[in-house]
Motif scaffolding. Structure first.
Motif, PDB file in Angstrom:
ATOM      1  N   MET A   1      53.337  31.135  56.040  1.00  0.00           N
ATOM      2  CA  MET A   1      53.435  32.575  55.850  1.00  0.00           C
ATOM      3  C   MET A   1      52.091  33.208  56.219  1.00  0.00           C
ATOM      4  N   ASP A   2      52.135  34.277  56.996  1.00  0.00           N
ATOM      5  CA  ASP A   2      50.885  34.901  57.421  1.00  0.00           C
ATOM      6  C   ASP A   2      50.318  35.826  56.334  1.00  0.00           C
ATOM      7  N   ARG A   3      49.064  36.212  56.528  1.00  0.00           N
ATOM      8  CA  ARG A   3      48.359  36.993  55.506  1.00  0.00           C
ATOM      9  C   ARG A   3      49.055  38.326  55.242  1.00  0.00           C
ATOM     10  N   ALA A   4      49.587  38.961  56.289  1.00  0.00           N
ATOM     11  CA  ALA A   4      50.259  40.262  56.129  1.00  0.00           C
ATOM     12  C   ALA A   4      51.496  40.133  55.244  1.00  0.00           C
ATOM     13  N   SER A   5      52.249  39.049  55.423  1.00  0.00           N
ATOM     14  CA  SER A   5      53.448  38.817  54.599  1.00  0.00           C
ATOM     15  C   SER A   5      53.068  38.554  53.145  1.00  0.00           C
ATOM     16  N   ILE A   6      52.011  37.772  52.948  1.00  0.00           N
ATOM     17  CA  ILE A   6      51.519  37.484  51.598  1.00  0.00           C
ATOM     18  C   ILE A   6      51.057  38.784  50.942  1.00  0.00           C
ATOM     19  N   ASP A   7      50.293  39.583  51.683  1.00  0.00           N
ATOM     20  CA  ASP A   7      49.817  40.869  51.187  1.00  0.00           C
ATOM     21  C   ASP A   7      50.986  41.748  50.746  1.00  0.00           C
ATOM     22  N   SER A   8      52.011  41.815  51.554  1.00  0.00           N
ATOM     23  CA  SER A   8      53.178  42.645  51.250  1.00  0.00           C
ATOM     24  C   SER A   8      53.876  42.183  49.969  1.00  0.00           C
ATOM     25  N   LYS A   9      54.046  40.873  49.828  1.00  0.00           N
ATOM     26  CA  LYS A   9      54.693  40.332  48.622  1.00  0.00           C
ATOM     27  C   LYS A   9      53.866  40.600  47.373  1.00  0.00           C
ATOM     28  N   ILE A  10      52.556  40.419  47.478  1.00  0.00           N
ATOM     29  CA  ILE A  10      51.686  40.633  46.317  1.00  0.00           C
ATOM     30  C   ILE A  10      51.687  42.108  45.928  1.00  0.00           C
ATOM     31  N   ARG A  11      51.732  42.997  46.909  1.00  0.00           N
ATOM     32  CA  ARG A  11      51.799  44.435  46.606  1.00  0.00           C
ATOM     33  C   ARG A  11      53.055  44.759  45.796  1.00  0.00           C
ATOM     34  N   THR A  12      54.160  44.109  46.117  1.00  0.00           N
ATOM     35  CA  THR A  12      55.403  44.309  45.367  1.00  0.00           C
ATOM     36  C   THR A  12      55.257  43.773  43.946  1.00  0.00           C
ATOM     37  N   ILE A  13      54.645  42.610  43.813  1.00  0.00           N
ATOM     38  CA  ILE A  13      54.472  41.982  42.492  1.00  0.00           C
ATOM     39  C   ILE A  13      53.525  42.808  41.614  1.00  0.00           C
ATOM     40  N   ILE A  14      52.478  43.380  42.208  1.00  0.00           N
ATOM     41  CA  ILE A  14      51.460  44.077  41.418  1.00  0.00           C
ATOM     42  C   ILE A  14      51.951  45.435  40.905  1.00  0.00           C
ATOM     43  N   GLU A  15      52.963  45.990  41.558  1.00  0.00           N
ATOM     44  CA  GLU A  15      53.431  47.339  41.237  1.00  0.00           C
ATOM     45  C   GLU A  15      53.666  47.581  39.741  1.00  0.00           C
ATOM     46  N   PRO A  16      54.462  46.748  39.041  1.00  0.00           N
ATOM     47  CA  PRO A  16      54.687  47.020  37.610  1.00  0.00           C
ATOM     48  C   PRO A  16      53.448  46.834  36.732  1.00  0.00           C
ATOM     49  N   PHE A  17      52.448  46.115  37.225  1.00  0.00           N
ATOM     50  CA  PHE A  17      51.211  45.890  36.473  1.00  0.00           C
ATOM     51  C   PHE A  17      50.203  47.026  36.683  1.00  0.00           C
ATOM     52  N   ASN A  18      50.413  47.815  37.735  1.00  0.00           N
ATOM     53  CA  ASN A  18      49.482  48.873  38.124  1.00  0.00           C
ATOM     54  C   ASN A  18      49.850  50.164  37.392  1.00  0.00           C
ATOM     55  N   TYR A  67      41.399  42.297  45.002  1.00  0.00           N
ATOM     56  CA  TYR A  67      42.731  42.101  45.573  1.00  0.00           C
ATOM     57  C   TYR A  67      42.657  41.246  46.847  1.00  0.00           C
ATOM     58  N   GLY A  68      41.693  41.553  47.709  1.00  0.00           N
ATOM     59  CA  GLY A  68      41.541  40.802  48.959  1.00  0.00           C
ATOM     60  C   GLY A  68      41.271  39.323  48.718  1.00  0.00           C
ATOM     61  N   GLN A  69      40.463  39.029  47.702  1.00  0.00           N
ATOM     62  CA  GLN A  69      40.182  37.624  47.368  1.00  0.00           C
ATOM     63  C   GLN A  69      41.456  36.919  46.903  1.00  0.00           C
ATOM     64  N   LEU A  70      42.313  37.638  46.185  1.00  0.00           N
ATOM     65  CA  LEU A  70      43.573  37.046  45.736  1.00  0.00           C
ATOM     66  C   LEU A  70      44.471  36.729  46.921  1.00  0.00           C
ATOM     67  N   VAL A  71      44.614  37.674  47.838  1.00  0.00           N
ATOM     68  CA  VAL A  71      45.440  37.449  49.025  1.00  0.00           C
ATOM     69  C   VAL A  71      44.922  36.244  49.802  1.00  0.00           C
ATOM     70  N   ASP A  72      43.607  36.161  49.984  1.00  0.00           N
ATOM     71  CA  ASP A  72      43.006  35.026  50.696  1.00  0.00           C
ATOM     72  C   ASP A  72      43.268  33.705  49.979  1.00  0.00           C
ATOM     73  N   ALA A  73      43.160  33.708  48.641  1.00  0.00           N
ATOM     74  CA  ALA A  73      43.382  32.485  47.854  1.00  0.00           C
ATOM     75  C   ALA A  73      44.828  32.016  47.974  1.00  0.00           C
ATOM     76  N   VAL A  74      45.765  32.958  47.932  1.00  0.00           N
ATOM     77  CA  VAL A  74      47.184  32.594  48.080  1.00  0.00           C
ATOM     78  C   VAL A  74      47.435  32.075  49.485  1.00  0.00           C
ATOM     79  N   ALA A  75      46.880  32.740  50.490  1.00  0.00           N
ATOM     80  CA  ALA A  75      47.053  32.305  51.875  1.00  0.00           C
ATOM     81  C   ALA A  75      46.516  30.891  52.075  1.00  0.00           C
ATOM     82  N   LYS A  76      45.343  30.622  51.486  1.00  0.00           N
ATOM     83  CA  LYS A  76      44.728  29.295  51.587  1.00  0.00           C
ATOM     84  C   LYS A  76      45.606  28.236  50.915  1.00  0.00           C
TER      85      LYS A  76
END
Length: 79
Positions: A1-18, A67-76
């Motif tokens: 999964m590419d970084r953009a797809s991971i970013d998109s999924k995490i944005r959806t997950i973070i919504e109720p927490f924000n 947030y960026g560090q989280l996306v990178d960690a998930v991508a890794k």
């Protein structure tokens, strides 16, 4: 999964927490900008782990401040 797809999924997950509707940017911090307390962090991390079928260790969590560090960690962790 590419970084953009991971970013998109995490944005959806973070919504109720924000609760404050903070604009999520690469440099958005969980403690400062989003004001996540330790319980919110645990719930959010659990949601990320479930979605991506990964484990984020306590050591990793301590190092992830933005947030960026989280996306990178998930991508890794996705290889």
């Amino acid at each position: 999964m590419d970084r953009a797809s991971i970013d998109s999924k995490i944005r959806t997950i973070i919504e109720p927490f924000n609760k404050k509707g903070v604009a999520i940017e690469e440099g958005t911090t969980f403690a400062g900008d989003l004001e996540f307390d330790s319980l919110t962090v645990m719930d959010f991390v659990a949601a990320i782990e479930d979605e991506f079928d990964i484990i984020i260790s306590m050591n990793q969590q301590a190092e992830i401040e933005t947030y960026g560090q989280l996306v990178d960690a998930v991508a890794k962790s996705q290889g």
